[in-house]
Design a protein around this motif. Structure first.
Motif, PDB file in Angstrom:
ATOM      1  N   MET A  47       0.837  -1.199   0.000  1.00  0.00           N
ATOM      2  CA  MET A  47       0.000   0.000   0.000  1.00  0.00           C
ATOM      3  C   MET A  47       0.868   1.245   0.000  1.00  0.00           C
ATOM      4  O   MET A  47       1.906   1.293   0.654  1.00  0.00           O
ATOM      5  CB  MET A  47      -0.907   0.002   1.231  1.00  0.00           C
ATOM      6  N   SER A  48       0.441   2.256  -0.738  1.00  0.00           N
ATOM      7  CA  SER A  48       1.212   3.492  -0.790  1.00  0.00           C
ATOM      8  C   SER A  48       0.917   4.365   0.420  1.00  0.00           C
ATOM      9  O   SER A  48      -0.137   4.256   1.048  1.00  0.00           O
ATOM     10  CB  SER A  48       0.881   4.272  -2.072  1.00  0.00           C
ATOM     11  N   ILE A  49       1.873   5.211   0.736  1.00  0.00           N
ATOM     12  CA  ILE A  49       1.730   6.153   1.840  1.00  0.00           C
ATOM     13  C   ILE A  49       1.147   7.440   1.280  1.00  0.00           C
ATOM     14  O   ILE A  49       1.697   8.043   0.364  1.00  0.00           O
ATOM     15  CB  ILE A  49       3.096   6.421   2.495  1.00  0.00           C
ATOM     16  N   ARG A  50       0.028   7.868   1.839  1.00  0.00           N
ATOM     17  CA  ARG A  50      -0.661   9.065   1.364  1.00  0.00           C
ATOM     18  C   ARG A  50      -0.144  10.279   2.136  1.00  0.00           C
ATOM     19  O   ARG A  50      -0.201  10.303   3.365  1.00  0.00           O
ATOM     20  CB  ARG A  50      -2.170   8.907   1.558  1.00  0.00           C
ATOM     21  N   ALA A  51       0.358  11.264   1.400  1.00  0.00           N
ATOM     22  CA  ALA A  51       0.955  12.426   2.046  1.00  0.00           C
ATOM     23  C   ALA A  51       0.281  13.719   1.601  1.00  0.00           C
ATOM     24  O   ALA A  51      -0.145  13.857   0.446  1.00  0.00           O
ATOM     25  CB  ALA A  51       2.449  12.498   1.741  1.00  0.00           C
ATOM     26  N   LEU A  52       0.176  14.664   2.535  1.00  0.00           N
ATOM     27  CA  LEU A  52      -0.353  15.995   2.271  1.00  0.00           C
ATOM     28  C   LEU A  52       0.761  17.001   2.526  1.00  0.00           C
ATOM     29  O   LEU A  52       1.453  16.923   3.548  1.00  0.00           O
ATOM     30  CB  LEU A  52      -1.544  16.283   3.190  1.00  0.00           C
ATOM     31  N   ILE A  53       0.974  17.935   1.610  1.00  0.00           N
ATOM     32  CA  ILE A  53       2.012  18.958   1.756  1.00  0.00           C
ATOM     33  C   ILE A  53       1.362  20.279   2.127  1.00  0.00           C
ATOM     34  O   ILE A  53       0.472  20.760   1.429  1.00  0.00           O
ATOM     35  CB  ILE A  53       2.810  19.133   0.447  1.00  0.00           C
ATOM     36  N   ALA A  54       1.788  20.879   3.230  1.00  0.00           N
ATOM     37  CA  ALA A  54       1.244  22.162   3.679  1.00  0.00           C
ATOM     38  C   ALA A  54       2.372  23.170   3.824  1.00  0.00           C
ATOM     39  O   ALA A  54       3.201  23.066   4.726  1.00  0.00           O
ATOM     40  CB  ALA A  54       0.505  21.997   5.007  1.00  0.00           C
ATOM     41  N   ASP A  55       2.407  24.131   2.913  1.00  0.00           N
ATOM     42  CA  ASP A  55       3.439  25.176   2.935  1.00  0.00           C
ATOM     43  C   ASP A  55       2.900  26.371   2.164  1.00  0.00           C
ATOM     44  O   ASP A  55       2.260  26.207   1.120  1.00  0.00           O
ATOM     45  CB  ASP A  55       4.735  24.665   2.298  1.00  0.00           C
ATOM     46  N   ASP A  56       3.155  27.577   2.665  1.00  0.00           N
ATOM     47  CA  ASP A  56       2.595  28.757   1.998  1.00  0.00           C
ATOM     48  C   ASP A  56       3.408  29.181   0.776  1.00  0.00           C
ATOM     49  O   ASP A  56       3.005  30.097   0.061  1.00  0.00           O
ATOM     50  CB  ASP A  56       2.462  29.928   2.978  1.00  0.00           C
ATOM     51  N   GLN A  57       4.539  28.519   0.520  1.00  0.00           N
ATOM     52  CA  GLN A  57       5.345  28.849  -0.646  1.00  0.00           C
ATOM     53  C   GLN A  57       5.133  27.794  -1.738  1.00  0.00           C
ATOM     54  O   GLN A  57       5.440  26.618  -1.551  1.00  0.00           O
ATOM     55  CB  GLN A  57       6.823  28.924  -0.280  1.00  0.00           C
ATOM     56  N   ALA A  58       4.616  28.244  -2.881  1.00  0.00           N
ATOM     57  CA  ALA A  58       4.303  27.325  -3.975  1.00  0.00           C
ATOM     58  C   ALA A  58       5.539  26.579  -4.469  1.00  0.00           C
ATOM     59  O   ALA A  58       5.467  25.397  -4.825  1.00  0.00           O
ATOM     60  CB  ALA A  58       3.663  28.094  -5.128  1.00  0.00           C
ATOM     61  N   LEU A  59       6.690  27.260  -4.477  1.00  0.00           N
ATOM     62  CA  LEU A  59       7.911  26.610  -4.953  1.00  0.00           C
ATOM     63  C   LEU A  59       8.341  25.474  -4.036  1.00  0.00           C
ATOM     64  O   LEU A  59       8.849  24.443  -4.499  1.00  0.00           O
ATOM     65  CB  LEU A  59       9.038  27.645  -5.078  1.00  0.00           C
ATOM     66  N   VAL A  60       8.150  25.665  -2.743  1.00  0.00           N
ATOM     67  CA  VAL A  60       8.490  24.610  -1.789  1.00  0.00           C
ATOM     68  C   VAL A  60       7.580  23.401  -1.999  1.00  0.00           C
ATOM     69  O   VAL A  60       8.040  22.257  -2.046  1.00  0.00           O
ATOM     70  CB  VAL A  60       8.373  25.122  -0.341  1.00  0.00           C
ATOM     71  N   ARG A  61       6.293  23.663  -2.139  1.00  0.00           N
ATOM     72  CA  ARG A  61       5.347  22.564  -2.376  1.00  0.00           C
ATOM     73  C   ARG A  61       5.695  21.818  -3.661  1.00  0.00           C
ATOM     74  O   ARG A  61       5.680  20.585  -3.705  1.00  0.00           O
ATOM     75  CB  ARG A  61       3.911  23.092  -2.448  1.00  0.00           C
ATOM     76  N   ALA A  62       6.015  22.575  -4.711  1.00  0.00           N
ATOM     77  CA  ALA A  62       6.355  21.951  -5.992  1.00  0.00           C
ATOM     78  C   ALA A  62       7.620  21.108  -5.877  1.00  0.00           C
ATOM     79  O   ALA A  62       7.715  20.023  -6.462  1.00  0.00           O
ATOM     80  CB  ALA A  62       6.538  23.028  -7.059  1.00  0.00           C
ATOM     81  N   GLY A  63       8.589  21.606  -5.113  1.00  0.00           N
ATOM     82  CA  GLY A  63       9.834  20.866  -4.935  1.00  0.00           C
ATOM     83  C   GLY A  63       9.622  19.546  -4.219  1.00  0.00           C
ATOM     84  O   GLY A  63      10.139  18.497  -4.647  1.00  0.00           O
TER      85      GLY A  63
END
Length: 223
Positions: free
Chosen positions: A1-17
């Motif tokens: 089973m895959s691990i489901r992750a949520l990314i929370a950061d106010d900087q779009a570049l950080v989230r994209a990275g």
């Protein structure tokens, strides 16, 4: 089973990275992205991820308060929170650990370590980068004027369980505790589980926080 992750950061570049790094891992799935703390809480409630990568400083709701809400609302289906910070000593991170975060990562963590640490936390382990985390906890616990009253359940610990708790507070792994106390690693795992149960704690991170805040472990002194 895959691990489901949520990314929370106010900087779009950080989230994209982070997304770019994690999308390359077959067993990791990014289920959503949040641009502020309030959105992180809402998405965690709706998407039920296994792990949330939570920035410390965000608009609407800071990372520590968002963590508290995510952990509380998860109920019997635990959501693990990994705090993201550019600093290895930060009062916001400390508050997040108290709120129920399973550990923290520096935003410049190497890609291979990011994926590995998410897997560790998803499996229910905690206290990543123990030397740094313990140093952070000691830093802020030592500023308290007086320790709070002993936690409920502390008097229920056996002498051996108290020894194990002090070892956990030092950042020792189960294998290291087993070597120090001359017992099997399986025995250590049993003791740790009983300590967490008796003290009503979620994981080792909360055990370390409690140990320093209550005076069981003293900053600057080997327990």
């Amino acid at each position: 089973m895959s691990i489901r992750a949520l990314i929370a950061d106010d900087q779009a570049l950080v989230r994209a990275g982070f997304r770019m790094i994690l999308d390359a891992e077959e067993d990791l799935e990014i289920v959503g992205e949040a641009a502020d703390g309030r959105q992180a809480v809402e998405l965690a409630r709706r998407l039920a991820p296994d792990v949330v990568l939570m920035d410390v400083r965000m608009p609407q709701l800071d990372g520590s308060e968002a963590t508290r809400k995510v952990v509380e609302e998860a109920g019997d289906n635990p959501v693990r929170v990994l705090m993201l910070t550019t600093f290895d000593l930060n009062e916001y991170v400390y508050e997040a650990l108290r709120a129920g975060a399973s550990g923290f990562l520096l935003t410049d963590v190497p890609p291979e370590q990011l994926a590995a640490r998410i897997r560790v936390v998803a499996q229910g382990d905690a206290l990543l980068a123990p030397s740094i985390t313990k140093r952070l906890i000691r830093e802020f616990a030592s500023t308290q004027a007086a320790p709070p009253p002993p936690p409920a359940g502390l008097d229920e610990l056996t002498a051996r369980e108290l020894e194990v708790l002090k070892c956990v507070a030092r950042g020792l792994s189960n294998a290291e505790i087993a070597e120090e106390l001359v017992v099997s690693e399986t025995t250590v795992k049993t003791h740790v589980a009983r300590v967490l149960m008796k003290l009503g704690l979620r994981d080792r991170v909360q055990a370390v926080v409690l140990a320093y805040e209550s005076g069981i472990a003293v900053p600057g002194r080997t327990p």
